[in-house]
Write an enzyme that holds these catalytic residues in place. Sequence first.
Site, PDB file in Angstrom:
ATOM      1  N   GLU A 137       0.830  -1.219   0.000  1.00  0.00           N
ATOM      2  CA  GLU A 137       0.000   0.000   0.000  1.00  0.00           C
ATOM      3  C   GLU A 137       0.859   1.261   0.000  1.00  0.00           C
ATOM      4  O   GLU A 137       0.533   2.259  -0.655  1.00  0.00           O
ATOM      5  CB  GLU A 137      -0.914  -0.022   1.235  1.00  0.00           C
ATOM      6  CG  GLU A 137      -1.895   1.122   1.321  1.00  0.00           C
ATOM      7  CD  GLU A 137      -2.893   1.122   0.181  1.00  0.00           C
ATOM      8  OE1 GLU A 137      -3.730   0.215   0.117  1.00  0.00           O
ATOM      9  OE2 GLU A 137      -2.827   2.042  -0.662  1.00  0.00           O
ATOM     10  N   LYS A 166       4.378   4.512 -10.051  1.00  0.00           N
ATOM     11  CA  LYS A 166       3.128   4.467  -9.287  1.00  0.00           C
ATOM     12  C   LYS A 166       1.914   4.224 -10.191  1.00  0.00           C
ATOM     13  O   LYS A 166       1.036   3.437  -9.860  1.00  0.00           O
ATOM     14  CB  LYS A 166       2.979   5.756  -8.484  1.00  0.00           C
ATOM     15  CG  LYS A 166       4.037   5.860  -7.359  1.00  0.00           C
ATOM     16  CD  LYS A 166       4.070   7.246  -6.737  1.00  0.00           C
ATOM     17  CE  LYS A 166       5.050   7.313  -5.571  1.00  0.00           C
ATOM     18  NZ  LYS A 166       5.256   8.690  -5.084  1.00  0.00           N
TER      19      LYS A 166
HETATM   20  N1  HSE Z   1       9.499  11.354  -3.585  1.00  0.00           N
HETATM   21  C1  HSE Z   1       8.149  10.923  -3.571  1.00  0.00           C
HETATM   22  C2  HSE Z   1       7.250  12.140  -3.759  1.00  0.00           C
HETATM   23  C3  HSE Z   1       7.755  10.264  -2.284  1.00  0.00           C
HETATM   24  O1  HSE Z   1       7.734  13.257  -3.818  1.00  0.00           O
HETATM   25  O2  HSE Z   1       6.052  11.948  -3.852  1.00  0.00           O
HETATM   26  C4  HSE Z   1       7.977   8.822  -2.255  1.00  0.00           C
HETATM   27  O3  HSE Z   1       7.220   8.145  -3.205  1.00  0.00           O
END
Ligand code: HSE
Length: 445
Positions: A143, A219
């Site tokens: 998650e 993502k």
């Molecule tokens: N570096 C990522 C961001 C956080 O700025 O959303 C980790 O996934």
Amino acid sequence: MNADASLSAAASPSPIRESIRVALLGLGTVGRGVFRMLEENSASIRAKAGLPVELVRIGVRDLGRVRGIEFPHLTDDARSIVQDPDIDVVIELIGGIDQALDLVERALEAGKSVVTANKELIAKHGGRLLRMAFERGIDLHFEAAVGGGIPLVQPLKHQLAGNDVVRLMGILNGTTNYILTQIAERGVSFEEALSHAQAFGFAEADPTNDVEAYDAAYKIAILGSIAFGGPIPVEQVYREGIQGVQPDDVHFADVLGYAIKLVAICEPGAGGRSVSARVHPLLVPKEHPLAGVRNEYNALWFQGDFVGDVMFSGRGAGAEATASAVVGDLIDVARNLKIKGPGSVIPWGDPIEVEPIGLARSSYYLRLLVDDRPKVLGEIALALGEHGVSLSAMEMRVFDSANHVGEIVFLTHEVEERLFQRALADLEQLMVVKKVCNWLRVVEK
Ligand code: HSE
């Protein structure tokens, strides 16, 4: 249950578990957040899991660098952790691929459930690792890999799974959203905004991953794989970062009623089982739910055929928000281990093909320097119109009055990207066009 099975179950009751024994790999920002949450919320975690959840070992790279953590069972021998028969669950918070992949594979092979926040690992190897977990009847939860503390993975896997997905649109990177918000609202420079994001601890050590949209591509590949039921090859996700967005674009977007956001999109493609999966800057109308997502906040706007529009938002990065997702997964695993359940992993199906970006449909924003003379607008509109690109709005200012140069911004109606690209190539050849300053994709109002 048939009679034999019920008899044998009654004859040999399994011993009742007294606790779940957990090891943590990695004690960086998120690792410390998890450590603190397990300590501070131990009573409620125990109540919700139904048994004590004990952190018994922590693996770190460099024992000399551990500061401010009182814990007797630290080791720099991570392999000994994943082979330790006393450990039920491994939490992987190392990040990256090399060491993390090796350790996660070993943990799964040894029959331990795994919780990870590692988006790169899941985006690149999730399909195979999920199958490993499924075949062994254990859990692999992630998650925290997407959206920090916002529950996204579980709702897509479960509560929203009955929908045919119309579209996923997400602001999935906190650093870039923070930078774009600060440029728009406070007029700061890109560099100034980035260094604030790093000071607040949500920008990665190397900003390339955030700024050039690798992070958001991992993502959306993960969310798309869940939503569309098959691994989306992350290297096929179209990716453009925010490095090309200029303060002038932010200004013109604002005048026209838009905010510029780095948006990840996954939606059904034109053919068969393909999808369009892409991350790029996008002009979002100010009244759109994603336009109001500010600073380091993340959001996912889910459109399903039955549920309609659902918006998730919250803190997408940082120690505490990410720890919340990790510990939530851990409680899920603990509950399952308590009842000796078989794990709740759902393996992904066959890989899904990603369509070329040229087939995506969008409206466009186009900023040009042009001759500021009669008939110029007509020439530009004609060149665009030849490729079916139709204009919907325009803004103009005098750029250099002495030399009769104007700066002009157009918005177009929706058109296939390959047609827009052809129109752009023709525009670049026009004598009246001094420079194509920038172009960006737009969500039409
Ligand atoms: N570096 C990522 C961001 C956080 O700025 O959303 C980790 O996934």
